[in-house]
Write an enzyme that holds these catalytic residues in place. Structure first.
Site, PDB file in Angstrom:
ATOM      1  CG  ASP A  15     -20.990   8.862 -34.686  1.00  0.00           C
ATOM      2  OD1 ASP A  15     -22.028   8.375 -35.160  1.00  0.00           O
ATOM      3  OD2 ASP A  15     -20.317   9.741 -35.264  1.00  0.00           O
ATOM      4  CE  LYS A  18     -26.907  10.081 -29.922  1.00  0.00           C
ATOM      5  NZ  LYS A  18     -25.507  10.196 -30.377  1.00  0.00           N
ATOM      6  N   GLY A  42     -27.666   7.381 -36.647  1.00  0.00           N
ATOM      7  CA  GLY A  42     -27.507   5.935 -36.723  1.00  0.00           C
ATOM      8  C   GLY A  42     -27.224   5.400 -35.338  1.00  0.00           C
ATOM      9  CG  HIS A  43     -29.320   6.181 -32.228  1.00  0.00           C
ATOM     10  ND1 HIS A  43     -30.305   6.786 -31.482  1.00  0.00           N
ATOM     11  CD2 HIS A  43     -28.487   7.185 -32.617  1.00  0.00           C
ATOM     12  CE1 HIS A  43     -30.073   8.089 -31.426  1.00  0.00           C
ATOM     13  NE2 HIS A  43     -28.980   8.339 -32.113  1.00  0.00           N
ATOM     14  CD  GLN A 232     -28.378  14.304 -35.639  1.00  0.00           C
ATOM     15  OE1 GLN A 232     -29.211  15.031 -35.122  1.00  0.00           O
ATOM     16  NE2 GLN A 232     -28.729  13.368 -36.478  1.00  0.00           N
TER      17      GLN A 232
END
Length: 431
Positions: A15, A18, A42-43, A232
Site C-alpha cells: 500500500d 506503487k 490493489g494498485h 504487496q
C-alpha cells in the site's frame, strides 16, 4: 548492448502507492510487467480526477502503445481478471492489444479460494489476515507440483485435470469438517462461481498467451525498455518478511528473475517506494503502530482503507530500521516518497531510528519483531506545517520538509528521486 529490466516495488507492508508511480514512470518504458502476486494486490491510480484500482493487470494499461505483461510468477483468478478487463473496456481501454499473459502463470481455482477460507477459519484467533483470494493455496500447489497453469487451459484434457485437483482440495476441506455448502465465494454458491470460472477461462484464452521468458529477453535484446511492477511490499516477502504474517511469493527484487525469467545480470534500477509514515493491513508485527489521535489522523487523511478488501489499515510512524533492511535486501537505487502531504499539519514528525530490545538499542532488523519485548526509539523532527501540493518543484518545497528529506537520505544511504505530494499524476516532483 542488451537493456536491463528496471524494478519498482514497495519497501514496507504494501500500500505504498506503487500504482500511481508505475503510471507516472510508464511513458519511459515499452513494457510494464507484473512479476508476482495476484488479486490480493490493489494498485490505485488517479487519472483525470477519476480513481481506478487494478488487482491483476499491470498499472501501465492506461497508456496507449505500451505493452503490459502478466508474468509467470503471478497467480491468476480468471473471474477477477475478466471483471477487471470488462471495467477497463468500458473506459475505452483496448486490453487485448495492450496485454500479454504468461502461459506459465498459475491458475487460482474456485477450490483454492475455498481452501483459503477453510484454513483461515481453522486458525481462530491466530488468523493471518488473508484476503481470501486463494493466493496461498495456489502457490502451495505450485510448489508441490500439483498446480494448473494458464497454458494447461489450451489442452484437451484440461477439465479432467481440473477435476482431479478440485477433488483433492475437497478431501482437504472434508478433513477440516467443512463442506462446499459451508462457504460462498464472493457471496456466490460454489457451483455458481465455478460456472463463471469456466466462462472466464474462455475469455482468458482470447488474449495473447506467451512464453514470458522469451518475450522479455527478446525485447531486451532488441533495445526495448521494461519496468517490472511488484505487488504487496518487502515486509510481506515469504522469506524476508515478518513470517508467518506474509504473502506466499517473493515480493523483493530477486523475485523479478523467477517471476519474469531473466538473469540477475539483467536487473537495472530498483525503484523502492515508501510512505512518509507506515501502514499495515491484517495481523502481524508493526513496531511503530499508533493507537492515538495521530494514528487516527493518518488513517483519515491518508484514506487508509484496503484497495482490495476495504479493511481499515493500521497506521504508525515511519520505521527507518525496517526501511534500511528493505533498501539493503532489494538493492534500492532510487527511493520514492509518497504521502508526505498527509503529515502537512503535524508540528512534530517522529521517525523510528532504532529498537529498544531488552534494554539494548538495535538498529538492524531482527529475526523476530516481538512487540512484547521491544519498543521503537524515535528521533523527532519539526513538521513543515505547509501544503506541499503547491510546490511546483524541489525548489518550492518548505525548508523543514527539505531537512526531513535530507535526514531520510542520510539514514537510508540512498537517493530520493521522486516525491509524490498527492494522488494525481501531476502531483509528483522529480528530485
Amino acid at each position: 548492448m542488451k537493456n536491463k529490466v528496471d524494478v519498482l516495488l514497495g519497501l514496507q507492508w504494501g500500500d505504498e502507492g506503487k500504482g500511481k508511480i508505475v503510471d507516472y514512470l510508464s511513458p519511459n518504458y515499452d513494457m510494464i510487467a507484473r512479476y508476482q502476486g495476484g488479486a490480493n494486490a490493489g494498485h490505485t491510480l488517479k487519472i483525470d480526477g477519476k480513481t481506478h484500482v487494478l488487482h491483476i493487470i499491470p498499472s501501465g494499461i492506461f497508456h496507449k502503445n505500451k505493452l503490459n505483461l502478466i508474468g509467470n510468477g503471478v497467480v491468476v483468478d480468471p473471474v477477477i481478471f475478466k471483471e477487471e478487463c470488462e471495467q477497463l473496456v468500458k473506459l475505452g481501454v483496448d486490453v487485448h492489444s495492450r496485454l500479454l499473459i504468461a502461459k506459465k502463470a498459475h491458475l487460482i481455482l474456485p477450490s483454492h479460494r475455498l481452501l483459503d477460507a477453510v484454513y483461515e477459519k481453522s486458525k481462530g484467533n491466530l488468523k493471518i489476515g488473508s484476503t481470501l483470494k486463494g493466493i496461498g493455496p495456489t502457490y502451495t500447489d505450485k510448489t508441490a507440483r500439483l498446480g494448473l497453469r494458464i497454458g494447461n487451459s489450451l489442452a484437451a484434457d484440461f477439465v479432467e485435470k481440473y477435476n482431479i485437483l478440485k477433488n483433492s482440495h475437497l478431501k482437504i476441506v472434508a478433513m477440516y469438517g467443512d463442506s462446499i455448502a459451508d462457504f460462498k465465494i464472493d457471496n456466490k454458491p460454489f457451483d455458481v462461481y465455478e460456472k463463471e470460472w469456466f466462462a472466464a477461462i474462455e475469455y482468458l484464452k482470447s488474449f495473447q498467451l506467451v512464453e514470458c521468458e522469451n518475450v522479455v529477453n527478446n525485447m531486451l535484446k532488441n533495445g526495448k525498455t521494461i519496468l517490472a511492477e511488484g505487488a504487496q511490499g518487502t515486509m510481506l516477502d515469504v522469506d524476508y518478511g515478518t513470517y508467518p504474517f506474509v504473502t506466499s511469493s517473493n515480493t523483493v527484487s530477486a523475485g523479478v528473475c523467477t517471476g519474469l525469467g531473466i538473469s540477475p545480470h539483467d536487473v537495472g534500477k530498483v525503484f523502492g517506494i515508501t510512505k512518509a509514515y507506515c501502514t499495515r493491513v491484517g495481523a502481524g508485527p508493526f513496531p511503530t503502530e499508533l493507537f492515538d489521535k495521530v494514528g487516527e489522523l493518518l488513517r483519515e487523511k491518508g484514506r487508509e482503507f484496503g484497495a482490495t478488501t476495504g479493511r481499515p489499515r493500521r497506521c504508525g510512524w515511519i520505521d527507518l530500521v525496517q526501511l534500511k533492511y528493505s533498501v539493503m535486501i532489494n538493492g534500492v537505487t532510487d527511493l520514492i516518497i509518497t504521502k508526505p502531504d498527509v503529515l502537512n499539519n503535524l508540528d512534530v514528525i517522529k521517525l523510528c531510528t532504532a529498537y529498544n530490545i531488552d534494554g539494548k538499542h538495535v538498529d538492524e532488523f531482527p529475526f523476530c519483531v516481538d512487540e512484547g519485548s521491544m519498543s521503537p526509539v524515535y528521533t523527532e523532527l519539526p513538521g513543515w506545517c505547509s501544503d506541499l501540493s503547491y510546490a511546483a518543484g524541489i525548489a518550492g518545497l518548505p525548508p523543514k520538509f527539505v531537512s526531513y528529506l535530507d535526514f531520510l537520505n542520510q539514514q537510508l544511504d540512498t537517493k530520493i528521486t521522486v516525491i509524490s505530494t498527492g494522488p494525481g499524476r501531476e502531483e509528483t516532483i522529480k528530485c
